[in-house]
Design an enzyme around this catalytic site. Sequence first.
Site, PDB file in Angstrom:
ATOM      1  N   LYS A  65      45.680  56.971  49.773  1.00 48.65           N
ATOM      2  CA  LYS A  65      44.333  56.776  49.417  1.00 48.65           C
ATOM      3  C   LYS A  65      43.259  56.694  50.412  1.00 48.65           C
ATOM      4  O   LYS A  65      43.401  55.945  51.468  1.00 48.65           O
ATOM      5  CB  LYS A  65      44.390  55.203  48.722  1.00 48.65           C
ATOM      6  CG  LYS A  65      43.318  55.135  47.693  1.00 48.65           C
ATOM      7  CD  LYS A  65      43.710  53.852  46.757  1.00 48.65           C
ATOM      8  CE  LYS A  65      42.806  53.649  45.612  1.00 48.65           C
ATOM      9  NZ  LYS A  65      42.983  52.257  45.139  1.00 48.65           N
TER      10      LYS A  65
HETATM   11  O1  G3P Z   1      41.638  49.958  42.711  1.00 46.12           O
HETATM   12  C1  G3P Z   1      40.074  49.950  42.634  1.00 46.12           C
HETATM   13  C2  G3P Z   1      39.634  49.406  41.543  1.00 46.12           C
HETATM   14  O2  G3P Z   1      40.455  49.409  40.471  1.00 46.12           O
HETATM   15  C3  G3P Z   1      38.777  48.252  41.647  1.00 46.12           C
HETATM   16  O3  G3P Z   1      38.476  47.536  40.453  1.00 46.12           O
HETATM   17  O4  G3P Z   1      37.242  45.607  39.323  1.00 46.12           O
HETATM   18  O5  G3P Z   1      37.563  45.675  41.862  1.00 46.12           O
HETATM   19  O6  G3P Z   1      35.785  47.218  40.455  1.00 46.12           O
HETATM   20  P1  G3P Z   1      37.183  46.389  40.630  1.00 46.12           P
END
Ligand code: G3P
Length: 217
Positions: free
Chosen positions: A83
């Site tokens: 990633k």
């Molecule tokens: O993997 C990255 C992503 O899914 C992050 O989600 O909820 O932290 O914006 P969030």
Amino acid sequence: MKFFVDTAEIPAIAELNALGMVDGVTTNPSLIKKSGRDILEVTKEICDLVDGPVSAEVTATDADTMIAEGRKLLEIAENIAVKVPLTWDGLKACKVLSDDGAMVNVTLCFSANQALLAAKAGATFISPFIGRLDDIHMDGMELIEDIRIIYDNYGFETQILAASIRTANHVLDCARIGADVITAPPSVIKALVSHPLTDKGLETFLADIKSAGIKIL
Ligand code: G3P
């Protein structure tokens, strides 16, 4: 639509995996921090548990170090997807690692133009963040729609991995639009089962089972 689980918590992954709900796993530095585990160790455990792609994120911001880190991550297992962030250096690293035959997930995508660049750099997955756009009163789902149209217009094979999924409606809208993959925390995947009419219907059935003394075993 494939389901990836957005977590580095082994028991949560194992629980969903046993139900066939896990087509892959995504992690990021915040999720690794939350797990309290060493990135290489926990990523190896996840790769041993799950057959599909497991995204592990680089820590560097310059292309050369990202490539070196990516190559080290790729030694963990065959199902690693490296990633990288959606920066110019991240795109350079994406191109080099993809040309080597590695799976690359380009993350922190917030515009369709960024997604177009990632596809041209050979990304296996593009990760547009829905919830974080919604957080700043922009339309996260519109981004998924735009990327779907653009990738279909030109036959790009990069898979849309919708990320920052916070609600069951996000999952439903992604499925309607045709995102290839959603990655969501275990809590959101488990919440998909809930419906008040299911609960209410079961309550009635249980009352009837009790009053009629219905027995099978
Ligand atoms: O993997 C990255 C992503 O899914 C992050 O989600 O909820 O932290 O914006 P969030």
